[in-house]
Design an enzyme around this catalytic site. Structure first.
Site, PDB file in Angstrom:
ATOM      1  N   LYS A  61       0.841  -1.208   0.000  1.00 55.77           N
ATOM      2  CA  LYS A  61       0.000   0.000   0.000  1.00 55.77           C
ATOM      3  C   LYS A  61       0.867   1.245   0.000  1.00 55.77           C
ATOM      4  O   LYS A  61       0.597   2.224  -0.714  1.00 55.77           O
ATOM      5  CB  LYS A  61      -0.936  -0.002   1.228  1.00 55.77           C
ATOM      6  CG  LYS A  61      -2.057  -1.015   1.091  1.00 55.77           C
ATOM      7  CD  LYS A  61      -2.819  -1.252   2.397  1.00 55.77           C
ATOM      8  CE  LYS A  61      -3.784  -2.418   2.194  1.00 55.77           C
ATOM      9  NZ  LYS A  61      -4.516  -2.813   3.400  1.00 55.77           N
ATOM     10  N   GLN A 105      -4.496  -1.060   9.568  1.00 57.81           N
ATOM     11  CA  GLN A 105      -4.366  -2.409   9.011  1.00 57.81           C
ATOM     12  C   GLN A 105      -4.941  -3.447   9.977  1.00 57.81           C
ATOM     13  O   GLN A 105      -4.575  -3.472  11.150  1.00 57.81           O
ATOM     14  CB  GLN A 105      -2.893  -2.708   8.712  1.00 57.81           C
ATOM     15  CG  GLN A 105      -2.660  -4.047   8.047  1.00 57.81           C
ATOM     16  CD  GLN A 105      -3.249  -4.130   6.630  1.00 57.81           C
ATOM     17  OE1 GLN A 105      -3.187  -3.159   5.874  1.00 57.81           O
ATOM     18  NE2 GLN A 105      -3.828  -5.263   6.284  1.00 57.81           N
ATOM     19  N   ASP A 128     -10.650   3.283   4.119  1.00 53.42           N
ATOM     20  CA  ASP A 128     -10.997   1.866   4.075  1.00 53.42           C
ATOM     21  C   ASP A 128     -12.522   1.685   4.158  1.00 53.42           C
ATOM     22  O   ASP A 128     -13.026   0.586   3.959  1.00 53.42           O
ATOM     23  CB  ASP A 128     -10.325   1.132   5.250  1.00 53.42           C
ATOM     24  CG  ASP A 128      -9.562  -0.099   4.797  1.00 53.42           C
ATOM     25  OD1 ASP A 128      -9.515  -0.351   3.582  1.00 53.42           O
ATOM     26  OD2 ASP A 128      -9.015  -0.803   5.668  1.00 53.42           O
TER      27      ASP A 128
END
Ligand code: NAD
Length: 291
Positions: A61, A105, A128
């Site tokens: 990422k 994450q 996200d």
């Protein structure tokens, strides 16, 4: 039907090509934003602990973020970090004008409260799309940042001109991360959506009704040829590491003989997830910069 890959059977959906297009679009958008506003979008990935798979995902990422011309504002926290300190770090990032997007994450070390941490991320930086606020905006059909994997599935379908309005779509799996938000996104596109899960009575029969099946159950090769109507579209979200390599939730070989389109694993939905994260970060920045 003959696929562009030369075998008889389904057209194989090329997620790498779609993802590359999204990444180019994002890089152009970032360059335009910098030119218009003098500000550069920044993505803060937050990694807690040393889960090897998470380390790889976060590294990918960050690399993609830099390649798109965005600032890489990564933060690492040790596995034994307290809930309080982790919340403080997220609050700092939330208040930082250089941070356009925050990605926490997952999974987290067990002692941490995942939901409480996610909800420190303000909706406008929730790249996200996993906070309660973002989920609420999606449920109500209001503007907001959408979860990356479901958004990637939609983009793959659009890139292959798969009609959704009025289509019968079966989504297999009702997780917060994939199945549930995907069903809502598809409903917003006027598809008739059936959401299947581990208690669905006859999964194969339900899937056979569909014009489009999206498999996101996390069960290797769950969707076999008996679950697929000839000519239909099959999208495989599952990822499983096996001795022979990666496989998905779809039994690729037999299903590819029946389907009209099929996404492979690897090279299907997987590359789209990071691409859509970049797209969300650029979108978040544009809204924050007023560009
Ligand atoms: P999850 O375990 O949170 O949810 C799985 C869902 O599938 C549940 O709703 C469950 O009810 C349903 N399910 C389980 N067994 C079933 C069965 N036999 N029949 C019907 N439904 C069943 O998983 P998740 O986080 O949604 O991930 C699903 C899969 O997608 C996993 O393989 C994961 O690795 C993969 N994934 C891939 C990406 C990507 O970028 N490609 C992103 C996220 C998840």
């Amino acid at each position: 039907m003959t696929s562009p890959h030369g075998t008889t059977g389904a057209v194989v959906i090329d997620g790498k090509a779609s993802a590359a297009r999204v990444r180019e679009e994002v890089a152009r958008d970032v360059a335009a934003l910098v030119a218009e506003t003098g500000q550069r979008p920044g993505l803060a990935t937050v990694l807690i602990g040393a889960d090897p798979a998470s380390e790889v995902y976060v590294r990918n990422k960050r690399t993609a973020c830099r390649a798109a011309g965005m600032e890489d504002l990564h933060r690492y926290l040790p596995a034994d970090v307290s809930q309080e300190v982790a919340e403080k770090v997220l609050d700092e990032l939330a208040a930082d004008d250089f941070v356009s997007g925050i990605l926490l994450q997952l999974p987290l070390p067990e002692h941490l409260d995942r939901r409480a941490l996610l909800d420190r991320i303000p909706a406008e930086k929730d790249v996200d799309g996993l906070t309660v606020q973002s989920a609420g905006l999606l449920a109500l059909g209001r503007d907001g940042l959408r979860p990356c994997t479901p958004a990637g599935v939609l983009r793959l379908l659009d890139d292959h001109a798969i009609p959704l309005r009025g289509a019968e779509v079966v989504v297999v799996g009702r997780s917060e991360l994939v199945g549930r938000p995907l069903a809502q996104l598809l409903t917003a596109r006027d598809a008739t959506v059936t959401l299947c899960h581990s208690r669905t009575a006859d999964l194969a029969a339900t899937c056979r009704r569909a014009d489009v099946v999206v498999a996101a159950a996390g069960v290797p090769r769950l969707i076999g040829a008996d679950a697929v109507r000839p000519g239909s579209v099959v999208i495989d979200v599952g990822i499983h590491r096996e001795a022979g390599g990666l496989c998905g939730d779809v039994d690729f070989g037999p299903v590819a003989e029946r389907a009209g389109h099929i996404s492979p694993v690897p090279g299907g939905v997987g590359p789209m997830t990071i691409a859509m994260l970049l797209a969300n970060t650029a979108l978040a920045a544009r809204r924050q910069f007023g560009g």
